[in-house]
Design a protein around this motif. Structure first.
Motif, mmCIF file in Angstrom:
data_model
loop_
_atom_site.group_PDB
_atom_site.id
_atom_site.type_symbol
_atom_site.label_atom_id
_atom_site.label_comp_id
_atom_site.label_asym_id
_atom_site.label_seq_id
_atom_site.Cartn_x
_atom_site.Cartn_y
_atom_site.Cartn_z
ATOM 1 N N PRO A 183 51.700 18.931 63.878
ATOM 2 C CA PRO A 183 52.829 19.112 64.799
ATOM 3 C C PRO A 183 52.603 18.354 66.111
ATOM 4 O O PRO A 183 51.517 17.817 66.335
ATOM 5 N N ASN A 185 53.010 19.824 69.194
ATOM 6 C CA ASN A 185 52.855 20.652 70.402
ATOM 7 C C ASN A 185 51.410 20.754 70.893
ATOM 8 O O ASN A 185 51.185 20.982 72.074
ATOM 9 N N ILE A 190 45.294 20.178 67.748
ATOM 10 C CA ILE A 190 45.542 20.575 66.348
ATOM 11 C C ILE A 190 45.323 19.381 65.425
ATOM 12 O O ILE A 190 44.752 19.509 64.344
ATOM 13 N N LYS A 208 49.382 12.238 58.689
ATOM 14 C CA LYS A 208 50.728 11.958 59.204
ATOM 15 C C LYS A 208 50.992 12.840 60.421
ATOM 16 O O LYS A 208 51.259 14.036 60.305
ATOM 17 N N PRO A 209 50.912 12.235 61.611
ATOM 18 C CA PRO A 209 51.184 13.042 62.808
ATOM 19 C C PRO A 209 52.681 13.246 63.003
ATOM 20 O O PRO A 209 53.496 12.577 62.365
ATOM 21 N N GLU A 211 56.400 13.060 64.677
ATOM 22 C CA GLU A 211 57.133 11.859 65.101
ATOM 23 C C GLU A 211 57.021 11.592 66.604
ATOM 24 O O GLU A 211 56.984 10.446 67.030
ATOM 25 N N GLN A 246 56.879 14.347 52.680
ATOM 26 C CA GLN A 246 57.231 14.882 51.356
ATOM 27 C C GLN A 246 56.517 14.101 50.249
ATOM 28 O O GLN A 246 56.009 14.669 49.281
ATOM 29 N N GLY A 261 53.165 23.542 61.415
ATOM 30 C CA GLY A 261 54.524 23.234 61.862
ATOM 31 C C GLY A 261 55.417 24.438 61.673
ATOM 32 O O GLY A 261 54.946 25.579 61.681
ATOM 33 N N THR A 268 59.094 24.683 52.493
ATOM 34 C CA THR A 268 59.412 23.528 51.632
ATOM 35 C C THR A 268 58.128 22.918 51.067
ATOM 36 O O THR A 268 58.036 22.617 49.872
ATOM 37 N N GLU A 289 49.911 26.586 58.636
ATOM 38 C CA GLU A 289 49.990 27.394 59.862
ATOM 39 C C GLU A 289 51.380 27.174 60.419
ATOM 40 O O GLU A 289 51.775 26.041 60.677
ATOM 41 N N MET A 290 52.139 28.259 60.530
ATOM 42 C CA MET A 290 53.570 28.125 60.800
ATOM 43 C C MET A 290 53.984 28.820 62.102
ATOM 44 O O MET A 290 53.164 29.044 62.970
ATOM 45 N N GLY A 292 56.059 31.408 65.014
ATOM 46 C CA GLY A 292 55.814 32.750 65.541
ATOM 47 C C GLY A 292 57.018 33.265 66.302
ATOM 48 O O GLY A 292 57.920 32.507 66.667
ATOM 49 N N GLU A 419 62.713 31.845 65.895
ATOM 50 C CA GLU A 419 61.839 31.082 66.799
ATOM 51 C C GLU A 419 62.676 30.048 67.551
ATOM 52 O O GLU A 419 63.300 29.179 66.938
ATOM 53 N N LEU A 447 52.124 36.224 64.220
ATOM 54 C CA LEU A 447 51.115 35.296 64.743
ATOM 55 C C LEU A 447 50.301 35.929 65.872
ATOM 56 O O LEU A 447 49.184 36.373 65.670
ATOM 57 N N PHE A 487 42.041 31.495 65.087
ATOM 58 C CA PHE A 487 43.484 31.550 65.308
ATOM 59 C C PHE A 487 44.304 31.331 64.048
ATOM 60 O O PHE A 487 44.112 30.352 63.319
ATOM 61 N N SER A 493 54.000 33.394 59.360
ATOM 62 C CA SER A 493 53.285 32.556 60.328
ATOM 63 C C SER A 493 52.235 31.694 59.639
ATOM 64 O O SER A 493 51.537 30.926 60.302
HETATM 65 P P1 NAD Z 1 57.911 20.689 62.065
HETATM 66 O O1 NAD Z 1 57.814 21.671 60.965
HETATM 67 O O2 NAD Z 1 59.242 20.182 62.422
HETATM 68 O O3 NAD Z 1 57.008 19.414 61.749
HETATM 69 C C1 NAD Z 1 55.627 19.526 61.484
HETATM 70 C C2 NAD Z 1 55.184 18.311 60.687
HETATM 71 O O4 NAD Z 1 55.810 18.348 59.404
HETATM 72 C C3 NAD Z 1 55.586 16.980 61.315
HETATM 73 O O5 NAD Z 1 54.546 16.059 61.157
HETATM 74 C C4 NAD Z 1 56.796 16.585 60.496
HETATM 75 O O6 NAD Z 1 57.024 15.208 60.468
HETATM 76 C C5 NAD Z 1 56.411 17.094 59.129
HETATM 77 N N1 NAD Z 1 57.518 17.313 58.193
HETATM 78 C C6 NAD Z 1 58.817 17.587 58.471
HETATM 79 N N2 NAD Z 1 59.520 17.755 57.339
HETATM 80 C C7 NAD Z 1 58.651 17.579 56.302
HETATM 81 C C8 NAD Z 1 58.762 17.649 54.892
HETATM 82 N N3 NAD Z 1 59.922 17.933 54.288
HETATM 83 N N4 NAD Z 1 57.661 17.420 54.137
HETATM 84 C C9 NAD Z 1 56.477 17.170 54.729
HETATM 85 N N5 NAD Z 1 56.306 17.079 56.060
HETATM 86 C C10 NAD Z 1 57.379 17.301 56.849
HETATM 87 O O7 NAD Z 1 57.182 21.388 63.313
HETATM 88 P P2 NAD Z 1 56.997 20.819 64.783
HETATM 89 O O8 NAD Z 1 58.328 20.855 65.447
HETATM 90 O O9 NAD Z 1 56.229 19.554 64.767
HETATM 91 O O10 NAD Z 1 56.042 21.918 65.428
HETATM 92 C C11 NAD Z 1 56.484 23.104 65.962
HETATM 93 C C12 NAD Z 1 56.294 24.240 64.978
HETATM 94 O O11 NAD Z 1 54.932 24.363 64.635
HETATM 95 C C13 NAD Z 1 56.690 25.589 65.534
HETATM 96 O O12 NAD Z 1 57.348 26.326 64.543
HETATM 97 C C14 NAD Z 1 55.342 26.227 65.864
HETATM 98 O O13 NAD Z 1 55.367 27.638 65.908
HETATM 99 C C15 NAD Z 1 54.499 25.700 64.760
HETATM 100 N N6 NAD Z 1 53.075 25.735 65.111
HETATM 101 C C16 NAD Z 1 52.272 26.666 64.500
HETATM 102 C C17 NAD Z 1 50.924 26.747 64.828
HETATM 103 C C18 NAD Z 1 50.016 27.753 64.187
HETATM 104 O O14 NAD Z 1 48.819 27.653 64.340
HETATM 105 N N7 NAD Z 1 50.532 28.722 63.448
HETATM 106 C C19 NAD Z 1 50.399 25.874 65.785
HETATM 107 C C20 NAD Z 1 51.249 24.937 66.386
HETATM 108 C C21 NAD Z 1 52.588 24.871 66.030
#
Ligand code: NAD
Length: 518
Positions: A183, A185, A190, A208-209, A211, A246, A261, A268, A289-290, A292, A419, A447, A487, A493
């Motif tokens: 992600p 953030n 991370i 893949k970081p 965008e 994907q 993320g 998905t 890790e998703m 919260g 969220e 979370l 964590f 989550s």
């Molecule tokens: P996001 O889900 O939009 O994207 C995360 C990553 O997934 C990016 O690299 C993105 O390009 C990729 N991605 C998007 N669609 C995809 C697909 N269909 N297949 C494969 N990869 C795909 O999340 P974000 O906006 O980058 O980050 C914010 C989210 O991350 C928030 O929901 C936050 O709570 C969560 N987060 C969770 C933790 C944790 O430890 N639980 C830590 C940090 C952030």
């Protein structure tokens, strides 16, 4: 190899003039690279593509921080070939040598600490202390996982051999090629944690970081390479999530997916990874890790000065864009009004602005999409509750949202359930502590959470019943430290993993038992 004990990295003291000067110099230095072009890195080779992504400064979206080459399926396939090839030698590389790449990377990060943090200020909109903490956490992950790997090489000590009959061995071996999808953030912390845990365990990686933070991700590649990581161990393929992400997840040669993320993308990925494709010889492991919807519970006897200060920090630090950020406050009816009033007054004092200025506490949100989504929730919040402060934003120069408190919400309101991922916190009133815990657990997530109370029985009830991966008493619900507060959350989550914890590396390995009879 004698290794000193792991200890967390201290944060930079910005009350010291020399540190402020160094940060300002670093900002000037990174600004010189504005608009620079960055390649993919596959098998150690730098590849520039026609498809490009402009990484924008979220505080000033006319400014292009960097222009990054984007991978298509063709490059992802090349990266897979490179990772498969590198795996054959990397898996047999002495774990001490692998750990050493992490320790050296940590050292390089320490040297480049101000530069890396300043880059996150302009690329991710992180205020100085937040960016500094991000770099510190990245260093901690490297130091911690390096040591964890050294410990796991002694896994033999955990099994017994029967005297004069057989000798047993137990080893952890790596899984294979991993898709690491990160992600924006915590764009260095991370990213570093997820990448380093996978490779120190002997795997190779397609990285893949996110965008919006691809320039800082490229810096990690520079550091790993300087630290001696062999070509092909990490293949850097930034690109579009639904396209290239994907592709990585569904590839039959992908052995595991490490994802951080949102809930929607995590679901998905989990579904896609579960499908067995032609030529696939394993069930993929998914570490996700998703999101919260983290709550702070405030009891009737709580220290309200402390609680309100910590709520404001947890809700509005880095503009609420932490998975651990407080987005719900659940307060006892006897102190609800006073707490709300204190939190509103303290929020009023926060400076919103460009984080290049040291005084800015609340910077921008990450991009137009986030700005639009949060703005939508502000409108929903106006219908579902009463806004005591904030409720507006402007995307004219950067993506700024005023820190917002939505009072008097129903526990089932959308702003209490979904969220938002911005500087928005919703308050709700409860009749007693039991109801507070019921409301706290009333989301799909699990979370972080915090409880402010002086009542030992209530704290004990929360210890047992508040269903979150990271629970805090009488302090904020953000800011977990690697190795000290492992964590990761429950329910939606994530997959119940604990980053920065003693069992994390085993998620990227499998155990092999060897018995010799004699
Ligand atoms: P996001 O889900 O939009 O994207 C995360 C990553 O997934 C990016 O690299 C993105 O390009 C990729 N991605 C998007 N669609 C995809 C697909 N269909 N297949 C494969 N990869 C795909 O999340 P974000 O906006 O980058 O980050 C914010 C989210 O991350 C928030 O929901 C936050 O709570 C969560 N987060 C969770 C933790 C944790 O430890 N639980 C830590 C940090 C952030």
């Amino acid at each position: 190899m004698a290794i000193y004990e792991y200890r967390y990295t201290e944060f930079t003291d910005f009350t010291k003039k020399e540190n402020c000067e160094k940060y300002q110099e670093a900002l000037d230095q990174v600004s010189k690279d504005i608009g620079k072009k960055y390649p993919l890195i596959i098998n150690g080779e730098k590849i520039f593509t026609d498809s490009l992504n402009n990484s924008l400064n979220p505080a000033n979206h006319k400014e292009v921080v960097g222009i990054i080459s984007q991978a298509s399926e063709k490059e992802a396939e090349l990266a897979m070939g490179s990772a498969l090839n590198a795996f054959e030698s990397w898996k047999k590389t002495d774990p001490r040598v692998r750990a050493d790449v992490l320790f050296k990377s940590a050292k390089i990060m320490r040297k480049r600490r101000f530069e890396l943090s300043a880059l996150m200020t302009i690329e991710a909109g992180k205020p100085w202390p937040e960016a500094d903490a991000d770099t510190a956490e990245a260093i901690d992950f490297l130091e911690y996982y390096g040591r964890q790997m050294l410990k796991l090489t002694n896994a033999d000590e955990q099994v017994l051999s029967r005297d004069r009959f057989e000798r047993n061995e137990f080893q952890y071996i790596p899984l294979g090629v991993g898709a690491v999808i990160t992600p924006w953030n915590f764009p260095l912390a991370i990213l570093t944690g997820m990448t380093s845990s996978a490779i120190v365990s002997g795997n190779t990686v397609l990285l893949k970081p996110a965008e919006t933070t691809q320039v800082i991700a490229y810096k990690l590649m520079e550091i790993l390479e300087e630290a001696g990581m062999p070509a092909g161990v990490v293949n850097f393929i930034p690109g579009d999530g639904p396209a290239i992400g994907q592709y990585m997840v569904s590839h039959p040669k992908t052995r595991f997916v490490s994802f951080t993320g949102s809930k929607a993308v995590g679901i998905t990925i989990n579904e896609e990874a579960a499908k067995v494709r032609k030529g696939q010889k394993w069930l993929k492991r998914v570490v996700a890790e998703m999101g919260g919807k983290d709550a702070i519970v405030v009891d009737k006897d709580a220290d309200l000065e402390l609680a309100s200060t910590e709520i404001v920090k947890s809700a509005f630090g880095f503009a609420g864009q932490k998975c651990s950020a407080c987005s719900r406050v659940i307060a006892h009816k006897d102190i609800y009004d006073e707490l709300l009033d204190l939190a509103t007054k303290k929020t009023k004092q926060l400076e919103v602005g460009n984080p290049e200025n040291q005084s800015a506490f609340v910077g921008p949100v990450t991009n137009q999409k986030a700005f639009d989504k949060i703005s939508m929730y502000l409108e929903i919040g106006k219908k579902e509750g009463n806004i005591t402060i904030g409720g507006t934003g402007s995307d004219k120069y950067g993506y700024f949202i005023e820190p917002t408190i939505i009072a008097d919400c129903d526990p089932d309101a959308r702003v209490m359930q979904e969220e938002i991922f911005g500087p928005v916190v919703s308050f709700t009133k409860v009749k007693d502590f039991d109801e507070a815990i019921t409301v706290a657990n009333n989301t799909d997530y699990g979370l972080t959470g915090a409880v402010f109370s002086q009542n030992r029985d209530h704290l004990e009830k929360a210890r047992n019943d508040f269903f979150v991966g990271n629970l805090y008493f009488n302090r904020k619900c953000t800011g977990a430290i690697v190795g000290y507060q492992p964590f990761g959350g429950f329910n939606m989550s994530g997959t119940d993993s604990k980053a920065g914890g003693p069992d994390y590396l085993t998620l990227f390995m499998q155990g092999k038992s060897i018995t010799e009879q004699y």
